[in-house]
Scaffold this motif. Structure first.
Motif, short mmCIF file in Angstrom:
data_model
loop_
_atom_site.label_atom_id
_atom_site.label_comp_id
_atom_site.label_asym_id
_atom_site.label_seq_id
_atom_site.Cartn_x
_atom_site.Cartn_y
_atom_site.Cartn_z
N VAL A 32 43.79 -113.47 -42.39
CA VAL A 32 44.56 -114.60 -42.89
C VAL A 32 44.84 -115.49 -41.69
O VAL A 32 45.51 -115.08 -40.73
CB VAL A 32 45.88 -114.15 -43.56
N VAL A 33 44.29 -116.70 -41.72
CA VAL A 33 44.45 -117.64 -40.62
C VAL A 33 45.93 -117.97 -40.44
O VAL A 33 46.61 -118.32 -41.41
CB VAL A 33 43.63 -118.92 -40.86
N GLY A 34 46.42 -117.82 -39.22
CA GLY A 34 47.83 -118.07 -38.93
C GLY A 34 48.74 -116.92 -39.30
O GLY A 34 49.96 -117.04 -39.21
N SER A 36 51.18 -114.56 -41.08
CA SER A 36 52.17 -114.83 -42.12
C SER A 36 52.56 -116.30 -42.21
O SER A 36 53.03 -116.75 -43.25
CB SER A 36 53.43 -113.97 -41.90
N GLY A 37 52.33 -117.07 -41.14
CA GLY A 37 52.65 -118.49 -41.16
C GLY A 37 51.62 -119.34 -41.88
O GLY A 37 51.89 -120.48 -42.25
N GLY A 38 50.44 -118.78 -42.08
CA GLY A 38 49.36 -119.50 -42.77
C GLY A 38 48.74 -120.60 -41.94
O GLY A 38 48.98 -120.73 -40.74
N TRP A 39 47.91 -121.40 -42.58
CA TRP A 39 47.18 -122.51 -41.98
C TRP A 39 48.15 -123.68 -41.84
O TRP A 39 48.54 -124.30 -42.83
CB TRP A 39 46.00 -122.85 -42.86
N THR A 40 48.59 -123.93 -40.62
CA THR A 40 49.58 -124.98 -40.38
C THR A 40 49.41 -125.52 -38.97
O THR A 40 48.44 -125.21 -38.29
CB THR A 40 51.01 -124.43 -40.63
N PHE A 41 50.37 -126.31 -38.53
CA PHE A 41 50.29 -126.91 -37.20
C PHE A 41 50.34 -125.84 -36.12
O PHE A 41 50.96 -124.79 -36.29
CB PHE A 41 51.43 -127.92 -37.02
N ASN A 44 45.83 -123.48 -33.52
CA ASN A 44 44.60 -123.49 -32.74
C ASN A 44 44.48 -122.28 -31.81
O ASN A 44 43.37 -121.89 -31.46
CB ASN A 44 44.43 -124.80 -31.97
N GLY A 45 45.58 -121.63 -31.43
CA GLY A 45 45.51 -120.44 -30.58
C GLY A 45 45.40 -119.14 -31.36
O GLY A 45 45.24 -118.07 -30.77
N TRP A 46 45.47 -119.21 -32.68
CA TRP A 46 45.47 -118.01 -33.50
C TRP A 46 44.27 -117.09 -33.26
O TRP A 46 44.43 -115.86 -33.24
CB TRP A 46 45.57 -118.40 -34.99
N PRO A 47 43.05 -117.60 -33.06
CA PRO A 47 41.91 -116.68 -32.87
C PRO A 47 41.94 -115.87 -31.56
O PRO A 47 41.24 -114.87 -31.45
CB PRO A 47 40.69 -117.61 -32.87
N SER A 48 42.75 -116.28 -30.59
CA SER A 48 42.78 -115.61 -29.29
C SER A 48 43.06 -114.12 -29.43
O SER A 48 43.98 -113.71 -30.15
CB SER A 48 43.84 -116.24 -28.39
N GLY A 49 42.25 -113.33 -28.74
CA GLY A 49 42.42 -111.87 -28.73
C GLY A 49 41.83 -111.15 -29.92
O GLY A 49 41.90 -109.93 -29.99
N SER A 115 47.56 -132.43 -34.05
CA SER A 115 48.78 -131.64 -33.87
C SER A 115 48.50 -130.13 -33.84
O SER A 115 49.40 -129.33 -34.00
CB SER A 115 49.78 -131.95 -34.99
N GLY A 116 47.23 -129.77 -33.67
CA GLY A 116 46.87 -128.36 -33.50
C GLY A 116 46.43 -127.66 -34.75
O GLY A 116 46.29 -126.43 -34.77
N MET A 117 46.18 -128.40 -35.82
CA MET A 117 45.73 -127.76 -37.05
C MET A 117 44.21 -127.72 -37.06
O MET A 117 43.52 -128.43 -37.80
CB MET A 117 46.26 -128.51 -38.28
#
Length: 124
Positions: A32-34, A36-41, A44-49, A115-117
């Motif tokens: 799930v991208v992001g 629990s916060g979901g796809w939002t602003f 962009n760093g979510w994939p790290s690690g 804005s980082g989305m």
């Protein structure tokens, strides 16, 4: 008799191939991208690690009245633009299967990508 053994080897080989193909798809993960916060602003760093594989599924959860998901090229990712013909998702609960290599996604609503989305995901 030799013909029978040869056929058995071919059948065994095909069975082994089917098992390997099945295992490749059975091991696909869903993300799930992001989280629990979901796809939002600022996702962009979510994939790290994380280690992604071709066939893994990304789930984009968001308010469909406020955002979208667009699969773009590296140029589209870097410029925050969705070229004509880009694949656009608008359901608010989109499932996208990763291809091998680099996969890029942005929100094409004005100012959101800036804005980082946006995310870049590399799948092996």
């Amino acid at each position: 008799m030799a013909r029978g053994r040869g056929s058995a080897v071919v059948v065994l080989g095909l069975a082994l191939l089917c098992l390997l193909v099945h295992n490749e798809f059975a091991e696909a993960a869903t993300y799930v991208v992001g989280d629990s916060g979901g796809w939002t602003f600022n996702t962009n760093g979510w994939p790290s690690g994380k280690r992604f594989r071709a066939g893994d599924v990304l789930v984009f959860r968001y308010s469909s009245s406020a955002h979208n998901v667009v699969a773009v090229s590296a140029a589209g990712y870097n410029s925050c633009s969705a070229p004509r013909g880009s694949r656009v998702f608008t359901s608010g609960n989109d499932r996208v299967t990763l291809g091998r290599g680099n996969n890029y996604f942005i929100c094409s609503i004005a100012g959101h990508c800036q804005s980082g989305m946006k995310i870049a995901v590399s799948a092996v």
